[in-house]
Design a protein around this motif. Structure first.
Motif, PDB file in Angstrom:
ATOM      1  N   GLN A 157     -34.305 -34.338  60.407  1.00 55.29           N
ATOM      2  CA  GLN A 157     -33.675 -33.028  60.534  1.00 55.29           C
ATOM      3  C   GLN A 157     -32.794 -32.720  59.335  1.00 55.29           C
ATOM      4  OE1 GLN A 157     -31.583 -33.120  64.294  1.00 55.29           O
ATOM      5  NE2 GLN A 157     -33.445 -32.579  65.404  1.00 55.29           N
ATOM      6  N   ARG A 158     -32.682 -31.405  59.051  1.00 59.81           N
ATOM      7  CA  ARG A 158     -31.845 -30.960  57.946  1.00 59.81           C
ATOM      8  C   ARG A 158     -31.374 -29.535  58.239  1.00 59.81           C
ATOM      9  NH1 ARG A 158     -31.130 -32.279  52.624  1.00 59.81           N
ATOM     10  NH2 ARG A 158     -30.232 -30.595  51.446  1.00 59.81           N
ATOM     11  N   TRP A 159     -30.109 -29.246  57.894  1.00 58.90           N
ATOM     12  CA  TRP A 159     -29.577 -27.889  57.975  1.00 58.90           C
ATOM     13  C   TRP A 159     -29.856 -27.166  56.654  1.00 58.90           C
ATOM     14  CZ3 TRP A 159     -27.815 -25.442  62.148  1.00 58.90           C
ATOM     15  CH2 TRP A 159     -27.360 -26.196  63.230  1.00 58.90           C
ATOM     16  N   VAL A 160     -30.259 -25.900  56.745  1.00 58.83           N
ATOM     17  CA  VAL A 160     -30.520 -25.068  55.570  1.00 58.83           C
ATOM     18  C   VAL A 160     -29.855 -23.715  55.789  1.00 58.83           C
ATOM     19  CG1 VAL A 160     -32.303 -23.993  54.133  1.00 58.83           C
ATOM     20  CG2 VAL A 160     -32.728 -26.225  55.168  1.00 58.83           C
ATOM     21  N   ASN A 161     -29.156 -23.225  54.770  1.00 58.40           N
ATOM     22  CA  ASN A 161     -28.541 -21.904  54.826  1.00 58.40           C
ATOM     23  C   ASN A 161     -29.609 -20.866  54.457  1.00 58.40           C
ATOM     24  OD1 ASN A 161     -27.115 -19.466  53.777  1.00 58.40           O
ATOM     25  ND2 ASN A 161     -25.339 -20.645  54.408  1.00 58.40           N
ATOM     26  N   LEU A 162     -29.827 -19.902  55.327  1.00 55.16           N
ATOM     27  CA  LEU A 162     -30.908 -18.936  55.096  1.00 55.16           C
ATOM     28  C   LEU A 162     -30.656 -18.003  53.924  1.00 55.16           C
ATOM     29  CD1 LEU A 162     -32.035 -17.917  58.670  1.00 55.16           C
ATOM     30  CD2 LEU A 162     -33.293 -19.226  56.954  1.00 55.16           C
ATOM     31  N   HIS A 163     -29.399 -17.690  53.614  1.00 58.68           N
ATOM     32  CA  HIS A 163     -29.120 -16.701  52.567  1.00 58.68           C
ATOM     33  C   HIS A 163     -28.533 -17.287  51.299  1.00 58.68           C
ATOM     34  CE1 HIS A 163     -30.185 -13.569  55.297  1.00 58.68           C
ATOM     35  NE2 HIS A 163     -29.253 -13.910  56.162  1.00 58.68           N
ATOM     36  N   ALA A 164     -27.955 -18.475  51.349  1.00 59.61           N
ATOM     37  CA  ALA A 164     -27.228 -18.972  50.176  1.00 59.61           C
ATOM     38  C   ALA A 164     -27.446 -20.452  49.927  1.00 59.61           C
ATOM     39  CB  ALA A 164     -25.738 -18.677  50.355  1.00 59.61           C
ATOM     40  N   ASP A 165     -28.619 -20.974  50.262  1.00 58.36           N
ATOM     41  CA  ASP A 165     -28.853 -22.387  50.020  1.00 58.36           C
ATOM     42  C   ASP A 165     -29.164 -22.604  48.552  1.00 58.36           C
ATOM     43  OD1 ASP A 165     -29.458 -24.841  52.126  1.00 58.36           O
ATOM     44  OD2 ASP A 165     -30.323 -25.138  50.136  1.00 58.36           O
ATOM     45  N   GLN A 166     -28.532 -23.595  47.945  1.00 58.49           N
ATOM     46  CA  GLN A 166     -28.693 -23.868  46.515  1.00 58.49           C
ATOM     47  C   GLN A 166     -29.983 -24.618  46.204  1.00 58.49           C
ATOM     48  OE1 GLN A 166     -25.234 -26.104  45.498  1.00 58.49           O
ATOM     49  NE2 GLN A 166     -23.862 -24.344  45.617  1.00 58.49           N
ATOM     50  N   ASN A 167     -30.600 -25.206  47.217  1.00 55.46           N
ATOM     51  CA  ASN A 167     -31.765 -26.055  46.981  1.00 55.46           C
ATOM     52  C   ASN A 167     -33.083 -25.533  47.546  1.00 55.46           C
ATOM     53  OD1 ASN A 167     -30.347 -28.308  45.686  1.00 55.46           O
ATOM     54  ND2 ASN A 167     -29.336 -28.488  47.663  1.00 55.46           N
ATOM     55  N   PHE A 168     -33.013 -24.669  48.562  1.00 57.46           N
ATOM     56  CA  PHE A 168     -34.238 -24.303  49.281  1.00 57.46           C
ATOM     57  C   PHE A 168     -34.348 -22.812  49.589  1.00 57.46           C
ATOM     58  CE2 PHE A 168     -32.878 -28.552  50.657  1.00 57.46           C
ATOM     59  CZ  PHE A 168     -33.942 -29.294  50.182  1.00 57.46           C
ATOM     60  N   LEU A 169     -35.597 -22.355  49.631  1.00 58.61           N
ATOM     61  CA  LEU A 169     -35.948 -21.059  50.188  1.00 58.61           C
ATOM     62  C   LEU A 169     -36.764 -21.321  51.447  1.00 58.61           C
ATOM     63  CD1 LEU A 169     -37.135 -19.002  47.094  1.00 58.61           C
ATOM     64  CD2 LEU A 169     -35.000 -18.725  48.365  1.00 58.61           C
ATOM     65  N   ILE A 170     -36.584 -20.455  52.436  1.00 58.32           N
ATOM     66  CA  ILE A 170     -37.278 -20.607  53.708  1.00 58.32           C
ATOM     67  C   ILE A 170     -38.215 -19.427  53.899  1.00 58.32           C
ATOM     68  CG2 ILE A 170     -36.980 -20.662  56.221  1.00 58.32           C
ATOM     69  CD1 ILE A 170     -36.003 -23.183  54.815  1.00 58.32           C
ATOM     70  N   LYS A 171     -39.450 -19.720  54.269  1.00 58.24           N
ATOM     71  CA  LYS A 171     -40.421 -18.677  54.600  1.00 58.24           C
ATOM     72  C   LYS A 171     -40.856 -18.893  56.043  1.00 58.24           C
ATOM     73  CE  LYS A 171     -44.838 -16.692  53.403  1.00 58.24           C
ATOM     74  NZ  LYS A 171     -46.078 -16.829  52.624  1.00 58.24           N
TER      75      LYS A 171
END
Length: 74
Positions: A53-67
């Motif tokens: 598991q990992r938390w990702v910020n949808l609008h301001a993540d420095q490492n990832f984009l989510i589709k």
């Protein structure tokens, strides 16, 4: 509730290495407006793949984009 599926794409060197290693797709386990480990505003999503598991910020993540994906295609 229908299962939500996302694809993670790396945008930093760390994110690209991590997403290449971990693969896709990911299941969304939780959505939160804030998390205790960051002062950045949300929304945050908790994603899971192969019991990792990992938390990702949808609008301001420095490492990832989510589709967001259609779960019927997986």
């Amino acid at each position: 509730m229908q299962q939500q599926i996302v694809k993670v794409t790396g945008i930093s060197n760390f994110g690209r290495r991590w997403s290449n290693k971990m693969g896709n797709p990911w299941n969304v386990r939780r959505v939160a407006d804030h998390v205790l480990f960051s002062t950045r505003p949300g929304p945050w999503i908790l994603i899971e793949r192969n019991h990792f598991q990992r938390w990702v910020n949808l609008h301001a993540d420095q490492n990832f984009l989510i589709k967001w994906s259609d779960p019927q295609t997986h």
